[in-house]
Write an enzyme that holds these catalytic residues in place. Structure first.
Site, PDB file in Angstrom:
ATOM      1  N   GLU A 175       0.837  -1.202   0.000  1.00 48.49           N
ATOM      2  CA  GLU A 175       0.000   0.000   0.000  1.00 48.49           C
ATOM      3  C   GLU A 175       0.874   1.255   0.000  1.00 48.49           C
ATOM      4  O   GLU A 175       0.617   2.218  -0.729  1.00 48.49           O
ATOM      5  CB  GLU A 175      -0.906   0.031   1.250  1.00 48.49           C
ATOM      6  N   CYS A 179      -2.411  -3.831   7.139  1.00 54.71           N
ATOM      7  CA  CYS A 179      -2.056  -4.088   8.539  1.00 54.71           C
ATOM      8  C   CYS A 179      -2.379  -2.874   9.405  1.00 54.71           C
ATOM      9  O   CYS A 179      -2.454  -1.748   8.919  1.00 54.71           O
ATOM     10  CB  CYS A 179      -0.581  -4.461   8.669  1.00 54.71           C
ATOM     11  N   CYS A 232      -0.240   0.237   7.774  1.00 52.61           N
ATOM     12  CA  CYS A 232      -0.734   0.627   6.443  1.00 52.61           C
ATOM     13  C   CYS A 232      -2.058   1.380   6.547  1.00 52.61           C
ATOM     14  O   CYS A 232      -2.359   2.224   5.705  1.00 52.61           O
ATOM     15  CB  CYS A 232      -0.912  -0.600   5.561  1.00 52.61           C
ATOM     16  N   ALA A 242      12.980 -37.408  -4.357  1.00 50.76           N
ATOM     17  CA  ALA A 242      13.151 -37.958  -5.697  1.00 50.76           C
ATOM     18  C   ALA A 242      13.144 -39.463  -5.536  1.00 50.76           C
ATOM     19  O   ALA A 242      13.850 -40.001  -4.678  1.00 50.76           O
ATOM     20  CB  ALA A 242      14.471 -37.484  -6.290  1.00 50.76           C
ATOM     21  N   ALA A 298      16.875 -44.469  -2.717  1.00 50.28           N
ATOM     22  CA  ALA A 298      18.308 -44.710  -2.882  1.00 50.28           C
ATOM     23  C   ALA A 298      18.472 -46.179  -3.237  1.00 50.28           C
ATOM     24  O   ALA A 298      17.554 -46.987  -3.037  1.00 50.28           O
ATOM     25  CB  ALA A 298      19.055 -44.392  -1.584  1.00 50.28           C
ATOM     26  N   SER A 337      22.191 -42.218  -4.046  1.00 47.10           N
ATOM     27  CA  SER A 337      20.901 -41.658  -4.468  1.00 47.10           C
ATOM     28  C   SER A 337      21.067 -40.491  -5.432  1.00 47.10           C
ATOM     29  O   SER A 337      20.076 -39.973  -5.932  1.00 47.10           O
ATOM     30  CB  SER A 337      20.091 -41.195  -3.249  1.00 47.10           C
ATOM     31  N   TRP A 391      21.427 -38.361  -8.678  1.00 49.11           N
ATOM     32  CA  TRP A 391      21.010 -38.526 -10.060  1.00 49.11           C
ATOM     33  C   TRP A 391      19.911 -39.560 -10.254  1.00 49.11           C
ATOM     34  O   TRP A 391      19.852 -40.217 -11.275  1.00 49.11           O
ATOM     35  CB  TRP A 391      22.180 -38.877 -10.993  1.00 49.11           C
ATOM     36  N   THR A 413      21.319 -38.431   5.952  1.00 47.83           N
ATOM     37  CA  THR A 413      21.570 -37.905   4.605  1.00 47.83           C
ATOM     38  C   THR A 413      22.907 -37.166   4.562  1.00 47.83           C
ATOM     39  O   THR A 413      23.672 -37.296   3.598  1.00 47.83           O
ATOM     40  CB  THR A 413      20.410 -36.977   4.187  1.00 47.83           C
ATOM     41  N   GLY A 416      16.410 -37.856   4.684  1.00 50.05           N
ATOM     42  CA  GLY A 416      16.018 -39.056   3.944  1.00 50.05           C
ATOM     43  C   GLY A 416      14.741 -39.667   4.487  1.00 50.05           C
ATOM     44  O   GLY A 416      13.941 -38.999   5.140  1.00 50.05           O
TER      45      GLY A 416
HETATM   46  N1  NAP Z   1      16.132 -39.545  -3.139  1.00 49.37           N
HETATM   47  C1  NAP Z   1      16.048 -38.560  -2.281  1.00 49.37           C
HETATM   48  O1  NAP Z   1      15.295 -37.600  -2.501  1.00 49.37           O
HETATM   49  C2  NAP Z   1      16.873 -38.588  -1.033  1.00 49.37           C
HETATM   50  C3  NAP Z   1      16.924 -37.458  -0.225  1.00 49.37           C
HETATM   51  C4  NAP Z   1      17.662 -37.533   0.959  1.00 49.37           C
HETATM   52  C5  NAP Z   1      18.296 -38.696   1.316  1.00 49.37           C
HETATM   53  N2  NAP Z   1      18.239 -39.779   0.489  1.00 49.37           N
HETATM   54  C6  NAP Z   1      18.902 -41.026   0.861  1.00 49.37           C
HETATM   55  O2  NAP Z   1      18.442 -41.430   2.140  1.00 49.37           O
HETATM   56  C7  NAP Z   1      19.434 -42.218   2.755  1.00 49.37           C
HETATM   57  C8  NAP Z   1      19.611 -41.799   4.188  1.00 49.37           C
HETATM   58  O3  NAP Z   1      18.450 -42.209   4.896  1.00 49.37           O
HETATM   59  P1  NAP Z   1      18.210 -41.895   6.427  1.00 49.37           P
HETATM   60  O4  NAP Z   1      16.830 -42.309   6.713  1.00 49.37           O
HETATM   61  O5  NAP Z   1      19.324 -42.430   7.228  1.00 49.37           O
HETATM   62  O6  NAP Z   1      18.406 -40.318   6.443  1.00 49.37           O
HETATM   63  P2  NAP Z   1      17.723 -39.135   7.246  1.00 49.37           P
HETATM   64  O7  NAP Z   1      16.273 -39.323   7.407  1.00 49.37           O
HETATM   65  O8  NAP Z   1      18.236 -37.907   6.576  1.00 49.37           O
HETATM   66  O9  NAP Z   1      18.439 -39.214   8.645  1.00 49.37           O
HETATM   67  C9  NAP Z   1      18.029 -40.100   9.644  1.00 49.37           C
HETATM   68  C10 NAP Z   1      18.377 -39.467  10.956  1.00 49.37           C
HETATM   69  O10 NAP Z   1      17.504 -38.399  11.219  1.00 49.37           O
HETATM   70  C11 NAP Z   1      17.491 -38.157  12.604  1.00 49.37           C
HETATM   71  N3  NAP Z   1      16.138 -38.036  13.087  1.00 49.37           N
HETATM   72  C12 NAP Z   1      15.603 -36.926  13.665  1.00 49.37           C
HETATM   73  N4  NAP Z   1      14.357 -37.136  14.043  1.00 49.37           N
HETATM   74  C13 NAP Z   1      14.052 -38.395  13.715  1.00 49.37           C
HETATM   75  C14 NAP Z   1      12.904 -39.204  13.879  1.00 49.37           C
HETATM   76  N5  NAP Z   1      11.803 -38.741  14.483  1.00 49.37           N
HETATM   77  N6  NAP Z   1      12.934 -40.492  13.423  1.00 49.37           N
HETATM   78  C15 NAP Z   1      14.034 -40.959  12.815  1.00 49.37           C
HETATM   79  N7  NAP Z   1      15.166 -40.241  12.644  1.00 49.37           N
HETATM   80  C16 NAP Z   1      15.181 -38.977  13.104  1.00 49.37           C
HETATM   81  C17 NAP Z   1      18.211 -39.326  13.266  1.00 49.37           C
HETATM   82  O11 NAP Z   1      19.504 -38.840  13.526  1.00 49.37           O
HETATM   83  P3  NAP Z   1      20.449 -39.307  14.723  1.00 49.37           P
HETATM   84  O12 NAP Z   1      20.582 -40.785  14.572  1.00 49.37           O
HETATM   85  O13 NAP Z   1      21.698 -38.564  14.462  1.00 49.37           O
HETATM   86  O14 NAP Z   1      19.777 -38.870  15.991  1.00 49.37           O
HETATM   87  C18 NAP Z   1      18.241 -40.345  12.160  1.00 49.37           C
HETATM   88  O15 NAP Z   1      19.316 -41.247  12.279  1.00 49.37           O
HETATM   89  C19 NAP Z   1      20.699 -42.041   1.951  1.00 49.37           C
HETATM   90  O16 NAP Z   1      20.924 -43.210   1.183  1.00 49.37           O
HETATM   91  C20 NAP Z   1      20.374 -40.875   1.059  1.00 49.37           C
HETATM   92  O17 NAP Z   1      21.082 -40.983  -0.145  1.00 49.37           O
HETATM   93  C21 NAP Z   1      17.528 -39.745  -0.664  1.00 49.37           C
END
Ligand code: NAP
Length: 336
Positions: free
Chosen positions: A53, A79, A88, A156, A164, A170, A172, A198, A268
């Protein structure tokens, strides 16, 4: 400009010039003379800058326009409070505006009530709903209504729902166009969260590079979990934070304090599943590649659902081809 609806369409287009991130929504404003001609236009350029505004009034004044009795058409309720800038409603009153049309009521605790103030001053303020104006404030409105960041769960995956391969790789999964699109979305939000898993597996930079180069706005990088991730790329500058918790609500609470209004949870699978289980996801962005893996982590693990009737179902579903891949977007606002 013939009518209020057309002016709201123009105001919505102007609003898109503002940033999609930050604590404030995108807002546009058009000031109309009695004959419908445009006296001034403005939009909000982000927190700490003039509201739409005020920008429109400045534009009108720079053209030498007299705003006495003019109609202000604005995408969001003006606001009534002093935040980083003044109210505003005062700017509109002081300018001599005769009537206000606004498309979306402001749900903000501090900023709401502007229409009532205007009416009390004898200036008609009419709520005039408009689809585009509502759409451009959708994420911000959802965040302000629930008092927590709007959460986009992004992944993805292959056709068979793998995030993955069995060896953890994971990178590409999807092609260039899908990745560029995802980088564009990153550049439009306040923060990106991943779990320590991740970080330790992929060591991603989590930057926004929609055109191959870092965008001007970089979202806050958020690492969730207890494990140490020292030396990871995400810590390359101060625009990153670690949150040691297993509780997704704590993540949202901590980020809300930092004025995060939109958050992408990028994975992840364990972190994504935790957000889905907690019912905290507003929108899913699934980039699906025409590939099969047959093994490796699935996008989502147990959500405590055992029968089809209890499946989580999104609405307002859209799909978009991005090269060989497809982006499926589904909305779950109101909580999954
Ligand atoms: N394709 C895609 O879009 C994509 C994207 C991202 C990742 N990835 C793949 O995902 C894989 C990794 O998987 P991930 O499951 O280990 O990764 P993540 O979900 O990024 O990390 C898991 C960690 O998150 C933490 N966390 C926090 N709150 C949580 C909860 N409520 N429940 C569970 N964990 C919690 C824990 O950390 P702490 O153990 O440290 O406490 C747990 O170990 C890799 O292979 C990666 O390449 C793929």
């Amino acid at each position: 400009m013939a009518d209020i609806d057309q002016a709201l369409e123009r105001a919505s287009t102007l609003a898109l010039n503002g940033p999609g991130y930050g604590p404030n929504p995108r807002v546009g404003c058009v000031l109309l003379a009695a004959d419908g001609s445009v006296l001034g236009e403005g939009w909000h350029r982000g927190a700490g800058t003039a509201h739409a505004e005020v920008a429109a009034i400045a534009d009108a004044r720079s053209r030498g326009a007299d705003l006495t009795g003019a109609t202000a058409v604005v995408t969001l309720e003006p606001c009534a409070h002093t935040g980083r800038t003044g109210p505003c409603v005062d700017a509109l009153t002081d300018a001599g505006i005769g009537a206000v049309h606004y498309a979306v009521a402001d749900p903000g605790e501090a900023s709401a009530g502007g229409a009532a103030v205007l009416r009390a001053r004898g200036i008609p303020a009419l709520l005039t709903p408009h689809a585009h104006a509502t759409a451009l404030t959708r994420r911000w409105l959802a965040a302000m209504t629930k008092g927590a960041p709007y959460v986009i769960a992004k992944w993805a995956a292959t056709l068979d729902g793998r995030m993955a391969a069995a060896d953890g790789t994971s990178f590409w999964i999807t092609g260039e166009q899908a990745r560029a699109h995802a980088h564009g979305v990153r550049a439009s939000v306040d923060a990106i969260a991943v779990g320590t898993g991740t970080i330790l597996t992929d060591n991603p930079s989590l930057s926004a590079r929609p055109h191959g180069e870092e965008a001007g706005h970089q979202p806050l990088r958020v690492v969730v979990g207890h494990r140490a991730t020292d030396g990871a790329k995400v810590w390359r500058d101060g625009n990153a934070v670690a949150i040691s918790t297993d509780e997704p609500r704590d993540v949202l609470g901590a980020l809300w304090q930092r004025e995060v209004r939109t958050l992408i949870v990028e994975g992840g699978p364990r972190l994504l599943s935790a957000f889905l289980r907690a019912g905290l996801v507003d929108e899913v962005n699934a980039y699906i590649a025409p590939a099969l893996l047959g093994s490796g982590p699935s996008v989502v693990s147990d959500l405590g659902i055992s029968t089809m009737a209890d499946a989580l179902r999104g609405g307002a579903v859209t799909s978009e081809r991005l090269g060989a891949d497809t982006l499926v977007t589904a909305h779950f606002t109101g909580g999954i």
